[in-house]
Scaffold this motif. Structure first.
Motif, PDB file in Angstrom:
ATOM      1  N   GLY A 155       0.587  -1.260   0.008  1.00 35.10           N
ATOM      2  CA  GLY A 155       0.181  -0.021  -0.155  1.00 35.10           C
ATOM      3  C   GLY A 155       0.889   1.405   0.053  1.00 35.10           C
ATOM      4  O   GLY A 155       0.271   2.205  -0.032  1.00 35.10           O
ATOM      5  N   LYS A 156       2.315   1.371  -0.104  1.00 30.61           N
ATOM      6  CA  LYS A 156       2.838   2.274   0.119  1.00 30.61           C
ATOM      7  C   LYS A 156       3.179   3.130  -1.105  1.00 30.61           C
ATOM      8  O   LYS A 156       3.486   4.198  -1.391  1.00 30.61           O
ATOM      9  CB  LYS A 156       4.291   1.958   0.847  1.00 30.61           C
ATOM     10  N   LEU A 157       3.207   2.356  -2.449  1.00 26.98           N
ATOM     11  CA  LEU A 157       3.489   2.943  -3.493  1.00 26.98           C
ATOM     12  C   LEU A 157       4.650   3.732  -3.700  1.00 26.98           C
ATOM     13  O   LEU A 157       4.919   4.740  -4.196  1.00 26.98           O
ATOM     14  CB  LEU A 157       2.312   4.009  -3.969  1.00 26.98           C
ATOM     15  N   ASP A 158       5.636   2.962  -3.141  1.00 25.40           N
ATOM     16  CA  ASP A 158       7.163   3.456  -3.073  1.00 25.40           C
ATOM     17  C   ASP A 158       7.969   2.738  -4.132  1.00 25.40           C
ATOM     18  O   ASP A 158       9.226   3.198  -4.201  1.00 25.40           O
ATOM     19  CB  ASP A 158       7.618   3.419  -1.638  1.00 25.40           C
ATOM     20  N   GLU A 159       7.540   2.189  -4.923  1.00 20.61           N
ATOM     21  CA  GLU A 159       8.170   1.278  -5.857  1.00 20.61           C
ATOM     22  C   GLU A 159       8.698   2.202  -6.886  1.00 20.61           C
ATOM     23  O   GLU A 159       7.909   2.969  -7.224  1.00 20.61           O
ATOM     24  CB  GLU A 159       7.722  -0.248  -6.069  1.00 20.61           C
ATOM     25  N   ALA A 160       9.662   1.829  -8.012  1.00 19.74           N
ATOM     26  CA  ALA A 160       9.878   2.646  -8.927  1.00 19.74           C
ATOM     27  C   ALA A 160       8.853   2.738 -10.109  1.00 19.74           C
ATOM     28  O   ALA A 160       8.693   3.640 -10.650  1.00 19.74           O
ATOM     29  CB  ALA A 160      11.165   2.189  -9.690  1.00 19.74           C
TER      30      ALA A 160
END
Length: 202
Positions: A73-78
């Motif tokens: 749920g963090k949407l922190d991937e490239a």
């Protein structure tokens, strides 16, 4: 198939004709009254369908076959950072909502991925009414809904709670709550927003 104003108008035209034919107070009149009560929500549906759809955001679906996403749920991937951000708008005015919601979308290896960020200035008072999958109480609280329509289906409905609970429904020929989308969901609650990552296998 009641997705067009004209078809809903035809339903009410037939209802009016039926009401005129049956004797008042008869069993037939009672049956027609039950039908009238049952289809009354179509009036609101008609209003929705009659509204202009110019303000609906249109997203471009890109393919990222090499995407690696951990569904937390963090949407922190490239992968998410490569994508355009689409804000939700008021369907009537076209203006951005006061409390913003935005989403990203892409396709990878036979699945549809969506990331949704819901701003929330009062995170302490999120209204979480479902903590387990398929809990129909989910609609009584804060949630995000994803509706997927195809050429042969009315639509599929996926509802996600800030708790991470998922309720998925197949709306073809009724309302099938025992259907499973096999979607995987990750939800993160931050300081000023809650966010969702979801993979929907197609």
């Amino acid at each position: 198939d009641l997705k067009k104003v004209e078809k809903i108008d035809k339903v009410f035209e037939l209802l009016t004709a039926a009401e005129a034919k049956v004797p008042e107070g008869s069993a037939y009149a009672q049956r027609v009254a039950l039908i009238a009560e049952y289809i009354d929500p179509l009036k609101d549906r008609r209003k929705q369908l009659a509204m202009p759809r110019d303000n609906v955001p249109r997203a471009v679906l890109v393919t990222l076959e090499d995407a690696e996403v951990t569904l937390d749920g963090k949407l922190d991937e490239a992968a998410w950072h490569k994508l355009r951000t689409y804000p939700l708008r008021n369907l009537v005015t076209g203006k951005l909502t006061k409390i913003r919601t935005r989403f990203h979308i892409f396709w990878s290896k036979g699945s549809l991925y969506m990331g949704v960020v819901c701003e929330e200035p009062d995170m302490k008072n999120l209204n979480i009414t479902a903590k387990t999958n398929d809990d129909t109480g989910i609609w009584n609280g804060d949630e995000v809904e994803i509706l997927i329509e195809t050429q042969v289906h009315a639509h599929y409905q996926l509802c996600i709670s800030p708790s991470g609970a998922l309720a998925d429904i197949d709306h073809r020929n009724g309302l099938k709550t025992i259907w499973s989308s096999n979607a995987e969901v990750g939800v993160h609650q931050g300081e000023k927003a809650w966010s969702i990552e979801i993979r929907i296998p197609i």
